[in-house]
Scaffold this motif. Structure first.
Motif, PDB file in Angstrom:
ATOM      1  N   THR A 274      74.183 -20.002  43.495  1.00 32.74           N
ATOM      2  CA  THR A 274      72.904 -18.992  43.736  1.00 32.74           C
ATOM      3  C   THR A 274      72.340 -18.754  44.822  1.00 32.74           C
ATOM      4  OG1 THR A 274      71.729 -20.226  41.975  1.00 32.74           O
ATOM      5  CG2 THR A 274      70.568 -19.105  42.316  1.00 32.74           C
ATOM      6  N   ILE A 275      72.683 -17.302  44.425  1.00 30.75           N
ATOM      7  CA  ILE A 275      71.912 -16.437  45.512  1.00 30.75           C
ATOM      8  C   ILE A 275      70.519 -15.493  45.417  1.00 30.75           C
ATOM      9  CG2 ILE A 275      72.119 -14.762  47.499  1.00 30.75           C
ATOM     10  CD1 ILE A 275      74.554 -16.904  47.479  1.00 30.75           C
ATOM     11  N   ALA A 276      69.506 -16.403  46.551  1.00 29.21           N
ATOM     12  CA  ALA A 276      67.992 -15.239  46.561  1.00 29.21           C
ATOM     13  C   ALA A 276      67.670 -14.533  47.360  1.00 29.21           C
ATOM     14  CB  ALA A 276      66.990 -16.982  45.563  1.00 29.21           C
ATOM     15  N   SER A 277      66.408 -14.246  47.379  1.00 33.09           N
ATOM     16  CA  SER A 277      66.151 -13.542  48.708  1.00 33.09           C
ATOM     17  C   SER A 277      64.144 -13.444  48.517  1.00 33.09           C
ATOM     18  CB  SER A 277      66.613 -12.438  48.841  1.00 33.09           C
ATOM     19  OG  SER A 277      65.454 -11.375  47.747  1.00 33.09           O
ATOM     20  N   ALA A 278      64.355 -13.844  49.811  1.00 32.98           N
ATOM     21  CA  ALA A 278      62.373 -13.503  49.922  1.00 32.98           C
ATOM     22  C   ALA A 278      61.782 -12.671  49.454  1.00 32.98           C
ATOM     23  CB  ALA A 278      62.488 -14.120  51.339  1.00 32.98           C
ATOM     24  N   ARG A 279      62.538 -11.200  49.861  1.00 36.30           N
ATOM     25  CA  ARG A 279      61.572  -9.839  49.513  1.00 36.30           C
ATOM     26  C   ARG A 279      62.568  -9.247  49.467  1.00 36.30           C
ATOM     27  NH1 ARG A 279      57.103  -9.044  52.311  1.00 36.30           N
ATOM     28  NH2 ARG A 279      56.234 -10.915  54.279  1.00 36.30           N
ATOM     29  N   GLU A 280      62.189  -7.702  48.650  1.00 36.63           N
ATOM     30  CA  GLU A 280      63.167  -7.050  47.609  1.00 36.63           C
ATOM     31  C   GLU A 280      64.049  -6.446  49.039  1.00 36.63           C
ATOM     32  OE1 GLU A 280      63.387  -3.283  44.771  1.00 36.63           O
ATOM     33  OE2 GLU A 280      61.073  -4.209  45.960  1.00 36.63           O
ATOM     34  N   GLY A 281      65.413  -6.156  48.622  1.00 40.37           N
ATOM     35  CA  GLY A 281      66.696  -5.909  49.569  1.00 40.37           C
ATOM     36  C   GLY A 281      66.599  -6.004  50.676  1.00 40.37           C
ATOM     37  N   ALA A 282      66.968  -7.218  50.920  1.00 43.69           N
ATOM     38  CA  ALA A 282      67.280  -8.828  51.731  1.00 43.69           C
ATOM     39  C   ALA A 282      68.808  -7.987  52.227  1.00 43.69           C
ATOM     40  CB  ALA A 282      66.740  -9.624  51.595  1.00 43.69           C
TER      41      ALA A 282
ATOM     42  N   TYR B 146      67.384 -13.818  54.312  1.00 46.12           N
ATOM     43  CA  TYR B 146      65.909 -12.957  54.216  1.00 46.12           C
ATOM     44  C   TYR B 146      66.378 -11.689  55.970  1.00 46.12           C
ATOM     45  CZ  TYR B 146      63.847 -17.286  53.168  1.00 46.12           C
ATOM     46  OH  TYR B 146      63.244 -18.520  52.387  1.00 46.12           O
ATOM     47  N   SER B 147      65.168 -10.942  55.401  1.00 45.24           N
ATOM     48  CA  SER B 147      65.317  -9.613  56.230  1.00 45.24           C
ATOM     49  C   SER B 147      64.149  -9.361  56.635  1.00 45.24           C
ATOM     50  CB  SER B 147      65.914  -8.692  55.404  1.00 45.24           C
ATOM     51  OG  SER B 147      66.716  -7.906  56.282  1.00 45.24           O
ATOM     52  N   GLY B 148      64.318  -8.398  57.401  1.00 46.54           N
ATOM     53  CA  GLY B 148      62.827  -7.375  58.072  1.00 46.54           C
ATOM     54  C   GLY B 148      62.419  -7.940  58.759  1.00 46.54           C
ATOM     55  N   ASP B 149      62.251  -7.485  59.794  1.00 45.54           N
ATOM     56  CA  ASP B 149      61.479  -7.933  62.031  1.00 45.54           C
ATOM     57  C   ASP B 149      61.404  -9.450  62.171  1.00 45.54           C
ATOM     58  OD1 ASP B 149      58.450  -8.448  61.378  1.00 45.54           O
ATOM     59  OD2 ASP B 149      58.064  -6.437  60.994  1.00 45.54           O
ATOM     60  N   ASP B 150      61.777  -9.737  62.785  1.00 44.17           N
ATOM     61  CA  ASP B 150      61.678 -11.142  63.399  1.00 44.17           C
ATOM     62  C   ASP B 150      60.633 -11.781  63.271  1.00 44.17           C
ATOM     63  OD1 ASP B 150      63.886 -10.487  64.731  1.00 44.17           O
ATOM     64  OD2 ASP B 150      63.097 -11.728  66.705  1.00 44.17           O
TER      65      ASP B 150
ATOM     66  N   ILE C 126      69.918 -20.684  54.629  1.00 46.99           N
ATOM     67  CA  ILE C 126      69.266 -19.528  54.661  1.00 46.99           C
ATOM     68  C   ILE C 126      70.791 -18.808  55.138  1.00 46.99           C
ATOM     69  CG2 ILE C 126      67.349 -19.843  54.497  1.00 46.99           C
ATOM     70  CD1 ILE C 126      66.934 -19.339  57.263  1.00 46.99           C
ATOM     71  N   ILE C 127      70.498 -17.749  54.639  1.00 37.42           N
ATOM     72  CA  ILE C 127      71.500 -16.213  55.488  1.00 37.42           C
ATOM     73  C   ILE C 127      70.547 -15.647  56.044  1.00 37.42           C
ATOM     74  CG2 ILE C 127      72.756 -14.602  55.366  1.00 37.42           C
ATOM     75  CD1 ILE C 127      74.822 -16.080  53.163  1.00 37.42           C
ATOM     76  N   ILE C 128      70.625 -14.456  56.947  1.00 36.27           N
ATOM     77  CA  ILE C 128      69.210 -14.130  57.987  1.00 36.27           C
ATOM     78  C   ILE C 128      70.139 -13.084  58.017  1.00 36.27           C
ATOM     79  CG2 ILE C 128      67.676 -13.007  59.821  1.00 36.27           C
ATOM     80  CD1 ILE C 128      67.165 -16.537  59.926  1.00 36.27           C
ATOM     81  N   ASN C 129      70.046 -11.662  57.812  1.00 35.92           N
ATOM     82  CA  ASN C 129      70.937 -10.590  57.597  1.00 35.92           C
ATOM     83  C   ASN C 129      69.574  -9.466  58.436  1.00 35.92           C
ATOM     84  OD1 ASN C 129      72.830  -9.149  56.529  1.00 35.92           O
ATOM     85  ND2 ASN C 129      70.949  -8.420  54.380  1.00 35.92           N
ATOM     86  N   ASN C 130      70.974  -8.393  58.235  1.00 32.33           N
ATOM     87  CA  ASN C 130      70.096  -7.293  59.114  1.00 32.33           C
ATOM     88  C   ASN C 130      69.181  -7.332  60.580  1.00 32.33           C
ATOM     89  OD1 ASN C 130      71.361  -5.257  57.565  1.00 32.33           O
ATOM     90  ND2 ASN C 130      69.712  -5.240  55.950  1.00 32.33           N
ATOM     91  N   VAL C 131      69.741  -8.073  61.442  1.00 33.01           N
ATOM     92  CA  VAL C 131      69.109  -8.957  62.755  1.00 33.01           C
ATOM     93  C   VAL C 131      69.589  -7.934  64.301  1.00 33.01           C
ATOM     94  CG1 VAL C 131      68.481 -10.517  64.479  1.00 33.01           C
ATOM     95  CG2 VAL C 131      69.338 -11.188  61.949  1.00 33.01           C
ATOM     96  N   HIS C 132      68.782  -7.211  64.689  1.00 35.24           N
ATOM     97  CA  HIS C 132      69.469  -6.218  65.679  1.00 35.24           C
ATOM     98  C   HIS C 132      69.603  -6.778  66.193  1.00 35.24           C
ATOM     99  CE1 HIS C 132      67.981  -1.536  63.519  1.00 35.24           C
ATOM    100  NE2 HIS C 132      66.728  -2.973  62.697  1.00 35.24           N
TER     101      HIS C 132
ATOM    102  N   LEU D 146      73.025 -20.367  58.120  1.00 36.30           N
ATOM    103  CA  LEU D 146      74.421 -20.795  57.617  1.00 36.30           C
ATOM    104  C   LEU D 146      75.147 -19.157  57.791  1.00 36.30           C
ATOM    105  CD1 LEU D 146      74.388 -21.016  53.241  1.00 36.30           C
ATOM    106  CD2 LEU D 146      75.178 -22.531  55.206  1.00 36.30           C
ATOM    107  N   GLY D 147      74.138 -18.304  59.086  1.00 37.44           N
ATOM    108  CA  GLY D 147      75.016 -17.123  59.143  1.00 37.44           C
ATOM    109  C   GLY D 147      73.128 -16.363  60.182  1.00 37.44           C
ATOM    110  N   ILE D 148      73.929 -15.543  60.650  1.00 40.05           N
ATOM    111  CA  ILE D 148      72.730 -14.288  60.785  1.00 40.05           C
ATOM    112  C   ILE D 148      73.581 -13.195  61.444  1.00 40.05           C
ATOM    113  CG2 ILE D 148      70.842 -13.053  63.241  1.00 40.05           C
ATOM    114  CD1 ILE D 148      70.986 -16.552  63.755  1.00 40.05           C
ATOM    115  N   ILE D 149      73.664 -12.084  60.027  1.00 44.85           N
ATOM    116  CA  ILE D 149      74.338 -11.175  60.484  1.00 44.85           C
ATOM    117  C   ILE D 149      74.094  -9.685  60.919  1.00 44.85           C
ATOM    118  CG2 ILE D 149      74.925  -9.175  58.400  1.00 44.85           C
ATOM    119  CD1 ILE D 149      74.777 -11.594  56.258  1.00 44.85           C
ATOM    120  N   PRO D 150      74.481  -8.720  62.094  1.00 42.10           N
ATOM    121  CA  PRO D 150      73.485  -7.805  62.262  1.00 42.10           C
ATOM    122  C   PRO D 150      73.148  -6.689  61.789  1.00 42.10           C
ATOM    123  CG  PRO D 150      75.873  -8.200  63.217  1.00 42.10           C
ATOM    124  CD  PRO D 150      75.323  -9.038  62.055  1.00 42.10           C
ATOM    125  N   PHE D 151      72.391  -6.039  62.104  1.00 44.67           N
ATOM    126  CA  PHE D 151      72.058  -4.695  61.781  1.00 44.67           C
ATOM    127  C   PHE D 151      73.402  -3.495  61.871  1.00 44.67           C
ATOM    128  CE2 PHE D 151      71.066  -0.023  61.927  1.00 44.67           C
ATOM    129  CZ  PHE D 151      70.605   0.249  60.685  1.00 44.67           C
TER     130      PHE D 151
END
Length: 345
Positions: free
Chosen positions: A5-13, A137-141, A165-171, A192-197
């Motif tokens: 199951t893939i969930a997200s804390a906020r919309e558009g993550a 998770y996504s957004g600013d730090d 967790i997977i942290i997405n779109n990190v600058h 589990l991963g930190i994906i760059p923007f």
């Protein structure tokens, strides 16, 4: 069959993109379901979820998009299902869709709480179907840390197979890892991963824009697959526009009133991939012919330039089945920055 199951804390993550990346990075047979649809589209006189339709097309899943989601409307779902029947239905869906598959991806709603009143929030869905739970998770730090801290402090995951967790779109991935990773792992939350923007993931096709704006394509249909990288609002004089460096950027979309013939012609002679004609005004026939010749789509809309610009600015550049280059790039990002084997293996 394994279930994730893939969930997200906020919309558009970026849940759907991560599922696409995971699924395309390994050659296995996948199933997909999204019990509570939250991106309604109307196709073939039926209601589909955008993400469900996308996954069917990208992964070649042998399912009707309409059967991948139970519904979209809280009030209708409340009327049809109580908690026991909802659980029974979701479990049955998972069994049917996952039959003969190596792995079943279950996508939650737009955030962790969405659907709670109808027993279809992400955590409830995960409890119904079992397997692993991953939260994106996504957004600013600061926003990411707030959300993760809230998860740790307020949500009970003791009886959940919480993979991490997977942290997405990190600058700045290195800075995030050095500054925050230890704080997160000290909470007992695996990363589990930190994906760059990557800016190219914010690009979209002219066809996608046309559908979002409900625009009428009056010329240049062959260029609907053109990719928009920059946007120029033609509200000033043509002379001033030509002196503006933004006008000469690559793969630009022009937004201007349909009666601005000089502006439209100037755009057609530069690196323009599409033009949005506002106020429901058509340009002269010679301009339409020129756009057709250059395969530059002309999209006619009834709203004014300011309103269209605001609408596009708020628009999320969703993944589309025809954007093979973007799908491949997402797969490469997930493979490089996410511990895929720890998730799928």
């Amino acid at each position: 069959m394994k279930t994730i199951t893939i969930a997200s804390a906020r919309e558009g993550a970026g849940k759907t993109s991560i599922i696409v990346g995971l699924a395309t990075s390994l050659g296995k047979a996948y199933g997909y379901m999204k019990p509570f649809g939250d991106r309604l589209i109307y196709k073939r006189k039926r209601n589909w979820d955008y993400d469900a339709n996308l996954m069917v097309n990208i992964l070649g899943i042998d399912e009707d998009p309409e059967t991948i989601s139970l519904g979209f409307n809280h009030s209708k779902l409340k009327y049809v299902y109580d908690e026991a029947r909802m659980k029974e239905t979701v479990v049955s869906m998972a069994a049917n869709i996952g039959k003969g598959k190596d792995l079943l991806f279950v996508e939650g709603g737009r955030d962790l709480t969405y659907g709670a009143s109808v027993h279809l929030d992400s955590l409830s869905i995960h409890q119904y179907v079992g397997g692993k739970l991953i939260i994106v998770y996504s957004g600013d730090d600061d926003q990411i840390l707030d959300d993760i801290t809230h998860l740790h402090s307020n949500i009970n995951l003791k009886d959940v197979d919480f993979a991490g967790i997977i942290i997405n779109n990190v600058h700045d991935v290195d800075d995030f890892e050095n500054s925050h990773s230890k704080v997160i792992t000290d909470m007992g939350i695996p990363i589990l991963g930190i994906i760059p923007f990557r800016e190219q993931l914010t690009y979209f096709s002219v066809n996608f824009l046309s559908e979002k704006l409900f625009a009428k394509v009056i010329a240049g249909e062959k260029g609907l697959s053109n990719i928009v990288k920059n946007i120029f609002v033609g509200a000033m004089s043509t002379g001033e526009s030509l002196r503006n460096p933004l006008f000469n950027k690559e793969n630009k979309l022009l937004i201007t009133s349909g009666d601005r013939s000089d502006m439209i012609l100037a755009a057609l002679e530069s690196d323009t991939v599409g033009i949005v004609l506002t106020n429901n005004l058509l340009p002269p026939s010679n301009i339409i012919a020129r756009a057709t010749e250059k395969n530059v789509p002309l999209l006619l809309v009834s709203t004014d330039t300011f309103q269209v610009s605001k609408q596009i600015d708020r628009m999320e550049a969703l993944l589309t089945p025809d954007n093979e280059e973007r799908i491949k790039f997402i797969s490469q990002l997930v493979t490089k920055y996410v511990r895929v084997e720890d998730i799928i293996g």
